[in-house]
Write a protein that holds these residues in place. Structure first.
Motif, mmCIF file in Angstrom:
data_model
loop_
_atom_site.group_PDB
_atom_site.id
_atom_site.type_symbol
_atom_site.label_atom_id
_atom_site.label_comp_id
_atom_site.label_asym_id
_atom_site.label_seq_id
_atom_site.Cartn_x
_atom_site.Cartn_y
_atom_site.Cartn_z
ATOM 1 N N PHE A 1 0.755 -1.163 0.110
ATOM 2 C CA PHE A 1 -0.207 0.069 0.022
ATOM 3 C C PHE A 1 1.015 1.221 0.095
ATOM 4 N N ILE A 2 0.817 2.197 -1.282
ATOM 5 C CA ILE A 2 1.468 3.179 -1.268
ATOM 6 C C ILE A 2 0.703 4.457 -1.032
ATOM 7 N N TYR A 3 1.210 5.500 -0.247
ATOM 8 C CA TYR A 3 0.335 6.666 -0.108
ATOM 9 C C TYR A 3 1.190 7.849 0.408
ATOM 10 N N THR A 4 0.701 9.012 0.438
ATOM 11 C CA THR A 4 1.201 10.364 0.500
ATOM 12 C C THR A 4 0.764 10.738 2.070
ATOM 13 N N SER A 5 2.020 11.330 2.518
ATOM 14 C CA SER A 5 1.696 11.835 3.975
ATOM 15 C C SER A 5 2.434 13.215 4.187
ATOM 16 N N ARG A 6 1.972 14.193 4.987
ATOM 17 C CA ARG A 6 2.539 15.244 5.349
ATOM 18 C C ARG A 6 3.019 15.281 6.795
ATOM 19 N N ARG A 7 3.305 14.022 7.189
ATOM 20 C CA ARG A 7 4.114 13.899 8.655
ATOM 21 C C ARG A 7 5.576 14.445 8.533
ATOM 22 N N LYS A 8 6.217 14.358 9.582
ATOM 23 C CA LYS A 8 7.473 14.856 9.549
ATOM 24 C C LYS A 8 8.306 13.919 8.592
ATOM 25 N N GLY A 9 8.925 14.394 7.702
ATOM 26 C CA GLY A 9 9.783 13.624 6.648
ATOM 27 C C GLY A 9 11.063 14.198 6.610
ATOM 28 N N VAL A 10 11.509 14.238 5.473
ATOM 29 C CA VAL A 10 13.057 14.578 5.152
ATOM 30 C C VAL A 10 13.360 15.981 5.533
ATOM 31 N N LYS A 11 12.455 17.084 5.621
ATOM 32 C CA LYS A 11 12.659 18.279 6.024
ATOM 33 C C LYS A 11 12.640 18.293 7.536
ATOM 34 N N GLY A 12 11.852 17.116 8.314
ATOM 35 C CA GLY A 12 11.721 17.318 9.604
ATOM 36 C C GLY A 12 10.698 18.109 10.261
ATOM 37 N N LYS A 13 9.623 18.597 9.429
ATOM 38 C CA LYS A 13 8.618 19.170 9.549
ATOM 39 C C LYS A 13 7.442 18.741 8.870
ATOM 40 N N GLY A 14 6.176 18.987 9.334
ATOM 41 C CA GLY A 14 5.122 18.678 8.795
ATOM 42 C C GLY A 14 4.288 19.190 7.535
ATOM 43 N N THR A 15 5.286 20.136 6.881
ATOM 44 C CA THR A 15 4.425 20.902 5.916
ATOM 45 C C THR A 15 4.785 20.322 4.495
ATOM 46 N N ASP A 16 5.732 19.480 4.275
ATOM 47 C CA ASP A 16 5.933 18.849 2.935
ATOM 48 C C ASP A 16 5.141 17.482 2.809
ATOM 49 N N GLU A 17 5.313 16.888 1.613
ATOM 50 C CA GLU A 17 4.651 15.918 1.246
ATOM 51 C C GLU A 17 5.855 14.780 0.915
ATOM 52 N N ASP A 18 5.729 13.514 1.714
ATOM 53 C CA ASP A 18 6.363 12.521 1.014
ATOM 54 C C ASP A 18 5.740 11.099 0.754
ATOM 55 N N LEU A 19 6.219 10.326 0.136
ATOM 56 C CA LEU A 19 5.590 8.971 -0.106
ATOM 57 C C LEU A 19 6.013 8.054 0.897
ATOM 58 N N TYR A 20 5.165 7.198 1.329
ATOM 59 C CA TYR A 20 5.438 6.121 2.485
ATOM 60 C C TYR A 20 4.590 4.957 1.768
ATOM 61 N N PHE A 21 4.986 3.834 2.479
ATOM 62 C CA PHE A 21 4.485 2.430 1.941
ATOM 63 C C PHE A 21 4.058 1.438 3.340
ATOM 64 N N SER A 22 3.379 0.694 3.160
ATOM 65 C CA SER A 22 3.106 -0.459 4.207
ATOM 66 C C SER A 22 2.739 -1.722 3.408
ATOM 67 N N ARG A 23 3.323 -2.918 4.050
ATOM 68 C CA ARG A 23 2.956 -4.066 3.549
ATOM 69 C C ARG A 23 2.007 -4.732 4.553
ATOM 70 N N PHE A 24 1.222 -5.727 3.937
ATOM 71 C CA PHE A 24 0.086 -6.347 4.413
ATOM 72 C C PHE A 24 0.749 -7.906 4.918
ATOM 73 N N GLU A 25 0.810 -8.151 6.149
ATOM 74 C CA GLU A 25 1.464 -9.178 6.814
ATOM 75 C C GLU A 25 0.624 -9.672 7.891
ATOM 76 N N GLY A 26 0.322 -11.238 8.074
ATOM 77 C CA GLY A 26 -0.325 -11.591 9.141
ATOM 78 C C GLY A 26 -1.771 -10.980 9.299
ATOM 79 N N GLY A 27 -2.190 -10.645 8.232
ATOM 80 C CA GLY A 27 -3.793 -10.079 8.391
ATOM 81 C C GLY A 27 -3.610 -8.770 8.601
ATOM 82 N N PHE A 28 -2.551 -7.997 8.507
ATOM 83 C CA PHE A 28 -2.707 -6.390 9.231
ATOM 84 C C PHE A 28 -1.869 -5.769 8.046
ATOM 85 N N TRP A 29 -2.016 -4.309 8.217
ATOM 86 C CA TRP A 29 -1.222 -3.368 7.296
ATOM 87 C C TRP A 29 -0.128 -2.868 8.310
#
Length: 636
Positions: free
Chosen positions: A178-206
């Motif tokens: 699962f790929i998505y976009t987030s404004r959480r603290k990323g490369v810049k170290g603050k929550g105003t930028d957009e970064d790409l994140y991913f999650s894997r589905f394992e054991g019945g959960f993301w």
């Protein structure tokens, strides 16, 4: 927990809706504006002479040469062509051109809207308001054998979502990534930028979302990604980068042998513009890339564009997807289904809207895009729906939404994919309901329940002419239910094999005449409910549950044999037994049902034979309609 559907056979994969009316505009990506003075003057002269049969082919050819600018500068010609087709009896073509007028006009078009509404009256979808739809579900929950599943928004949880905005989902074809976009603290170290994140589905959960890290995420803004089927190529948007042509451009990245990402490339001037280019999605063959752009020269605020791989491996110059998909407003968030020729996108300019931005689907048939279809009120609400994706099995829709308590913060949710959004829902179930006595159309609410897959189908009102239609999945079983204050609910199981037309007749309830059912027969001298009586009593329960304002009077009657006082007592106990069964089964409020025993005091006929006595042994049901209820359907 993920849902799994049974395998889809090849015939379903190939199934597509009929092509219908196809409007071709080959000049859309060739010339911005078409004008031919000689041909235009010829059309005007013939129009003055009212030579409509000669005007039609000339005007159709002229309009067929339109470029993008013609659609808002020469909208009147689309309108006149639609009128000609209507005048000459070609209703479907007239509707198609009226649609284009309504999508692309920039002036007052109330007259066109009236023409279009009058022609489309018999095809208009009359969805039941969502809150009322769920009330209907609740009314039937305790008694209905078949009831529609209630769609539930499920927050994807803290593993995916953060305290910042999370949106722009893309699920890989195997639904393990699962790929998505987030404004959480990323490369810049603050929550105003957009970064790409991913999650894997394992054991019945993301699993816990992880940043793609460098070099994909940078000091600039990255988001709206899609991944190739083999997982080796990532397409994404990067904004405010020095190597960008506009404020946001499309890029590609390659997965290297050690599992890291590299070879990040701007897709170049053939694809990107000096404006905003974002939200890429791949076709099933991965030879075409669709995306959204607000570049100049489009139909509206932002349009859907596409580019395709040339023989030399390079992306071809981007092209506008055309006037059927794009409108004078904004189209964004394209998503191409990984298995079928179905494009989903968000728009605020299509003709059926429940809110600001709604999600639509359009089928590609014979290399032409069909008229987009709203995926219905179970997904599209009063706000905006975009930033979404659908899994390959077509069981779940993932998209971003905000809670009423925090409208500024977007979280990612999953939602069971309803029938209106399903790519295989292309088989027509149509019908009409009429009164069996007068043959006049009846009104009410019709619901379809998918018995095989548990897919929810939004309920609709019957149209004024008693007609209805639904797009369903072939080779599936359905339960159809029609409810109204004027007749007992109709339930019919349908084993759908192909496009099906139903003609249904029923009898209106006359509230002034008691209902007498022949199979409500007690054992002699007893008042216990027998199993053979329950199907009939259950129908009465359903009616009372579906119509909470209606009251019921039950009268028990015996024949004249035996002691009159004993007969009154026996008939009273029989009426009480039925009252208790109905109240318990339907969980009905006290006071809605009256029960009284009449004994042998009100015979229907003189008891000259054994058959006459049987007729007089009966239970009468009198439905009491509220005094303030409107006739012809009440609140329906």
């Amino acid at each position: 927990m993920r849902l799994k559907l049974k395998p889809v056979n090849d015939s379903l994969k190939r199934k597509a809706p009929p092509a219908g009316i196809v409007l071709e505009f080959p000049n859309i990506n060739r010339v911005p504006f078409y004008y031919n003075r000689a041909k235009y003057q010829s059309i005007l002269k013939l129009e003055k002479k009212k030579a409509w049969d000669k005007v039609l082919p000339l005007l159709a050819e002229y309009v067929g040469n339109f470029g993008i600018e013609n659609f808002y500068k020469d909208t009147k010609l689309l309108w006149r062509l639609g009128q000609l087709y209507e005048r000459l009896g070609q209703k479907d073509r007239a509707i198609a051109y009226y649609r284009l007028v309504l999508k692309h006009h920039r002036t007052d078009i109330r007259q066109v809207q009236q023409y279009y509404d009058s022609l489309e009256q018999k095809n208009k979808d009359l969805y039941v308001p969502l809150n009322y739809y769920y009330e209907l579900v609740e009314y039937r929950k305790s008694v209905a054998t078949f009831k529609p599943p209630r769609g539930i928004y499920t927050n994807m949880g803290d593993a995916i979502n953060s305290k910042a905005e999370d949106y722009g989902p893309a699920v890989h074809s195997d639904e393990e990534l699962f790929i998505y976009t987030s404004r959480r603290k990323g490369v810049k170290g603050k929550g105003t930028d957009e970064d790409l994140y991913f999650s894997r589905f394992e054991g019945g959960f993301w699993q816990e979302g992880q940043s793609f890290g460098k070099p994909i995420n940078s000091v600039y803004n990255e988001g709206s990604a899609c991944l190739s089927r083999d997982g080796k190529t990532l397409y994404f948007a990067r904004c405010d980068s020095p190597d960008g042509l506009g404020n946001c451009d499309l890029y590609s990245a390659t997965r290297l042998g050690d599992g890291s990402w590299g070879q990040i490339k701007n897709l170049g001037a053939a694809v990107n513009s000096n404006a905003w280019d974002s939200q890429p999605t791949l076709s099933p063959q991965e030879d075409t890339l669709y995306f959204a752009s607000d570049r100049l020269g489009g139909f509206g605020m932002s349009d859907i564009y596409f580019t395709y791989k040339q023989k030399n491996g390079q992306w071809a110059p981007a092209q506008n997807l055309g006037p059927v998909i794009n409108t004078r407003e904004s189209e964004v968030s394209p998503y191409f289904h990984p298995l079928y020729q179905v494009l989903y996108f968000s728009s605020r300019g299509q003709l059926l809207n429940f809110g600001d931005f709604d999600i639509y689907k359009s089928y590609r048939v014979n290399d032409r895009w069909q008229e987009p279809r709203n995926i219905g009120p179970l997904v599209n609400g009063q706000g905006s729906e975009y930033y979404f994706t659908i899994n390959a099995n077509s069981t779940n829709l993932y998209y971003a939404r905000s809670e009423p308590s925090d409208l500024k913060n977007l979280d990612l949710y999953s939602f069971p994919l309803p029938m209106e959004a399903h790519p295989l829902a292309v088989t027509k179930l149509t019908g009409v309901l009429t009164d069996s006595v007068t043959h006049k159309p009846l009104n009410g609410i019709i619901s379809i329940i998918d018995l095989d897959n548990g897919i929810e189908v939004a309920s609709k009102y019957l149209r004024e002419d008693g007609s209805f239609d639904f797009d369903l999945i072939d080779n599936s079983r359905y339960m159809m239910m029609i409810q109204s204050p004027d007749f007992f609910s109709i339930e019919k199981e349908i084993d759908l094999k192909q496009d099906t037309v139903l003609k249904i007749m029923t009898t209106l309830i006359d509230y002034s005449i008691p209902l007498i059912f022949k199979n409500l027969e007690f054992d002699e001298g007893k008042a216990e409910i027998k199993d053979a009586m329950k199907p009939t009593l259950d129908r009465i329960v359903l009616f009372l549950v579906d119509h909470p304002q209606v009251r019921l009077s039950i009268e028990g009657h015996t024949d004249s044999s035996g002691d009159p006082n004993a007969n009154i007592e026996l008939s009273q106990w029989r009426a009480f037994s039925i009252q208790k069964y109905l109240e318990d089964k339907g969980q009905l409020a006290p006071g809605r049902i009256d029960a009284v025993g009449k004994g042998s005091s009100e015979p229907i006929k003189p008891e000259l034979t054994i058959e006459d006595r049987a007729v007089n042994r009966r239970v009468e049901f009198k439905l009491i309609k509220p005094k303030d209820a409107a006739t012809g359907g009440g609140d329906w």
